[in-house]
Write an enzyme that holds these catalytic residues in place. Structure first.
Site, PDB file in Angstrom:
ATOM      1  N   GLU A   1      -9.415   4.019   2.933  1.00 35.03           N
ATOM      2  CA  GLU A   1      -9.085   4.074   1.508  1.00 35.03           C
ATOM      3  C   GLU A   1      -8.076   3.026   1.065  1.00 35.03           C
ATOM      4  O   GLU A   1      -8.055   2.621  -0.091  1.00 35.03           O
ATOM      5  CB  GLU A   1      -8.559   5.471   1.149  1.00 35.03           C
ATOM      6  CG  GLU A   1      -7.077   5.723   1.422  1.00 35.03           C
ATOM      7  CD  GLU A   1      -6.668   5.554   2.877  1.00 35.03           C
ATOM      8  OE1 GLU A   1      -5.560   5.052   3.114  1.00 35.03           O
ATOM      9  OE2 GLU A   1      -7.452   5.907   3.774  1.00 35.03           O
TER      10      GLU A   1
ATOM     11  N   LYS B   1      -9.023  13.419   8.785  1.00 36.65           N
ATOM     12  CA  LYS B   1      -8.451  13.008  10.064  1.00 36.65           C
ATOM     13  C   LYS B   1      -8.309  14.204  11.008  1.00 36.65           C
ATOM     14  O   LYS B   1      -8.254  15.353  10.555  1.00 36.65           O
ATOM     15  CB  LYS B   1      -7.058  12.397   9.833  1.00 36.65           C
ATOM     16  CG  LYS B   1      -7.045  11.085   9.086  1.00 36.65           C
ATOM     17  CD  LYS B   1      -5.608  10.615   8.873  1.00 36.65           C
ATOM     18  CE  LYS B   1      -5.564   9.299   8.112  1.00 36.65           C
ATOM     19  NZ  LYS B   1      -6.031   8.163   8.928  1.00 36.65           N
TER      20      LYS B   1
ATOM     21  N   LYS C   1       0.858  -1.191   0.000  1.00 39.36           N
ATOM     22  CA  LYS C   1       0.000   0.000   0.000  1.00 39.36           C
ATOM     23  C   LYS C   1       0.891   1.237   0.000  1.00 39.36           C
ATOM     24  O   LYS C   1       1.739   1.398   0.876  1.00 39.36           O
ATOM     25  CB  LYS C   1      -0.905  -0.014   1.234  1.00 39.36           C
ATOM     26  CG  LYS C   1      -1.707   1.274   1.443  1.00 39.36           C
ATOM     27  CD  LYS C   1      -2.415   1.268   2.798  1.00 39.36           C
ATOM     28  CE  LYS C   1      -2.976   2.641   3.142  1.00 39.36           C
ATOM     29  NZ  LYS C   1      -3.554   2.692   4.503  1.00 39.36           N
TER      30      LYS C   1
ATOM     31  N   ASP D   1     -11.754   7.551   4.795  1.00 34.32           N
ATOM     32  CA  ASP D   1     -10.469   7.289   5.451  1.00 34.32           C
ATOM     33  C   ASP D   1     -10.159   5.793   5.502  1.00 34.32           C
ATOM     34  O   ASP D   1      -9.099   5.403   5.978  1.00 34.32           O
ATOM     35  CB  ASP D   1     -10.462   7.884   6.863  1.00 34.32           C
ATOM     36  CG  ASP D   1      -9.070   7.955   7.466  1.00 34.32           C
ATOM     37  OD1 ASP D   1      -8.088   7.953   6.681  1.00 34.32           O
ATOM     38  OD2 ASP D   1      -8.945   7.996   8.698  1.00 34.32           O
TER      39      ASP D   1
ATOM     40  N   ARG E   1      -7.779  -0.119   1.593  1.00 33.44           N
ATOM     41  CA  ARG E   1      -8.371  -1.370   1.096  1.00 33.44           C
ATOM     42  C   ARG E   1      -8.958  -1.194  -0.301  1.00 33.44           C
ATOM     43  O   ARG E   1      -9.041  -2.156  -1.070  1.00 33.44           O
ATOM     44  CB  ARG E   1      -9.416  -1.863   2.094  1.00 33.44           C
ATOM     45  CG  ARG E   1     -10.603  -0.968   2.287  1.00 33.44           C
ATOM     46  CD  ARG E   1     -11.339  -1.217   3.599  1.00 33.44           C
ATOM     47  NE  ARG E   1     -10.561  -0.751   4.739  1.00 33.44           N
ATOM     48  CZ  ARG E   1     -10.921  -0.918   6.004  1.00 33.44           C
ATOM     49  NH1 ARG E   1     -12.054  -1.557   6.288  1.00 33.44           N
ATOM     50  NH2 ARG E   1     -10.174  -0.460   6.985  1.00 33.44           N
TER      51      ARG E   1
END
Length: 501
Positions: free
Chosen positions: A352, A280, A268, A350, A354
């Site tokens: 994201e 966030k 990732k 958030d 995955r």
């Protein structure tokens, strides 16, 4: 900095410094006893006088020890002999390395690799010693206007092994350790770069620079235009709010015959994760530059692999992307059609990573991989569950999970398996799409892996959540270089297994 091994008696070493251990309370190690005998009790007299207790991390530098050829003798406290464990051994080596540089010695012979660490052989002790020593040398100051280089006169460090029969084992340990250490440096350098420099394109460029040094390493990229044609809509959605285009980088390492199915490592690579529209909190948001820790880990592992020239085929996949809020950014409530054809309801932008990974995991089906391991700083829930000491491993393929855990145990790069049971899958149910991209507050690490598992049906797959281990915060903020040691050991083990067969 040069590392090597030799086998010899401590009193005969013509060196600027020799390093031996002292146990608590005031007890010489076996090698130190040899020096004591030759020096007519010089060391034992010092201990009786109370100059060194032997507590872990204590040091005492001696000059002109009688009848010893070395200019200096460094006594290093090792704690209680029966309590010497792996963590303490690495700490002792690091303390020794820092002290040697303070002494002004340009070269040294270290006998600490002969200490007894329960269940560990000469190979492990030498390799861990070299890796720990190299780690103390790491310094990231590329972006400082005034670079204050620490004083490091030490140029050569030799580790002694108990017998000449173990020299080959020691030499192999040094070779492996240096490859791992170089890979960890690459990982840390890339991860520590600020997000205005380390963009998805930067990750691709770093892969290409690495490939320039090795004939059997090639790099290709999948750009956004091709992603659109392939239907990688989840991946593209995450990057829509960013000025920087998403780039999927593929590193092909050919170490074996073309017909050998490759191992695929997927990282990732969120070069900055603001959370997107589900933004966030501002506290510690700067650390979200480390959300590409998985990609950095893949780059580091590929560096170590290429350095060792292992006889295996591996594809390193760097899923570069940036998650930012913008008028074009994807939203909570959006429903995305992934490359696999499955649909996802976005409940939180958030979550994201995955979404980037699911399309990447579908894309790599074309390589017909033997095994796939994805690495991701995926969930804060993993940090709550395991802290910063162990990476999480989740897999429905027991043999692969056990291989990863064995590599973790061998390398000292710790990992812990978490369940991936079918009972958790229903937590991703959505009334409007095939699944939601989050599963609620409970079992966050597991439901994230459940999400990914729906895109990995065509190969053996394991997921590593490295959210707690890829970097550390606070005053010592920075990338740890993990899980490069684990991944390198995994690949070494694969080669050893195939050679045995």
């Amino acid at each position: 900095m040069e590392f090597s091994v030799k086998s010899g008696n401590p009193e005969k070493q013509r060196s600027a410094c020799i390093v031996v251990g002292v146990f608590e309370p005031r007890r010489l190690s076996g090698v130190a006893e040899q020096l004591d005998k030759v020096s007519d009790g010089y060391l034992s007299n010092l201990l009786r006088r109370g100059d060194l207790e032997g507590k872990s991390g204590q040091v005492l530098l001696l000059h002109h020890v009688p009848n010893i050829l070395a200019e200096r003798v460094l006594l290093v406290g090792c704690g209680k002999e029966r309590e010497l464990d792996e963590r303490q051994y690495r700490q002792i080596i690091a303390r020794t390395m820092n002290t040697l540089n303070e002494t002004g010695s340009m070269e040294a012979v270290c006998f600490l690799s002969e200490l007894h660490v329960k269940g560990r052989d000469t190979y492990w002790k030498v390799r861990q010693a070299v890796e720990s020593a190299r780690a103390t040398l790491y310094n990231f100051n590329e972006l400082k206007s005034k670079k204050e280089e620490p004083r490091r006169p030490l140029r050569k460090l030799v580790f002694n092994v108990p017998s000449r029969k173990e020299l080959a084992l020691g030499e192999q340990a040094v070779q492996h350790a240096l490859a791992v250490a170089t890979g960890m440096d690459i990982c840390r350098n890339v991860a520590n770069m600020p997000p205005n420099i380390c963009t998805p394109r930067y990750l691709a460029d770093q892969a290409k620079l690495m490939a320039d040094n090795y004939d059997n390493l090639t790099v290709a990229t999948v750009e956004e235009a091709e992603m659109e044609k392939l239907g990688m809509n989840a991946y593209l959605a995450v990057g829509r709010g960013s000025e920087h285009e998403s780039v999927l980088t593929l590193m092909h390492y050919k170490g074996a015959a073309d017909d050998q199915a490759p191992i695929v490592l997927v990282g990732k690579g969120l070069t900055f994760d603001s959370g997107g529209i589900s933004i966030k909190p501002s506290a510690n948001m700067d650390e979200m530059k480390y959300d590409m820790g998985g990609a950095a880990g893949v780059l580091g592992a590929m560096q170590a692999l290429a350095e060792l020239q292992l006889p295996i085929n591996v594809i390193g996949t760097v899923a570069g992307c940036e998650n930012m809020p913008d008028g074009k950014a994807y939203r909570p409530g959006d429903i995305l059609t992934t490359m696999s054809g499955q649909t996802v309801e976005v409940l939180n932008t958030d979550a994201e990573g995955r979404l980037v990974l699911c399309d990447t995991l579908t894309y790599i089906e074309r390589f017909e991989p033997e095994s796939v391991i994805d690495l991701a700083t995926l969930t804060g829930a993993c940090v709550i569950a395991l802290g910063s000491h162990a990476s999480a491993v989740l897999s429905q393929h027991n043999p692969l999970a056990h291989e990863i855990l064995n590599a973790a145990q061998q390398s000292g790069d710790k990992a812990w398996r978490m369940p991936l049971w079918d009972e958790y899958q229903s937590m991703l149910d959505s009334p409007f799409a095939d699944m939601a991209n989050i599963g609620g507050r409970e079992a966050g690490t597991i439901t994230a892996a459940c999400f990914l598992s729906r895109y990995t049906k065509k190969y053996n797959w394991a997921h590593m959540d490295i959210a707690g281990t890829a970097w550390q915060g606070g005053k010592d903020k920075g990338s740890t270089g993990r899980p490069v040691p684990l991944l390198t050991q995994f690949l070494i083990n694969r080669c050893n297994t195939e050679a045995a067969e």
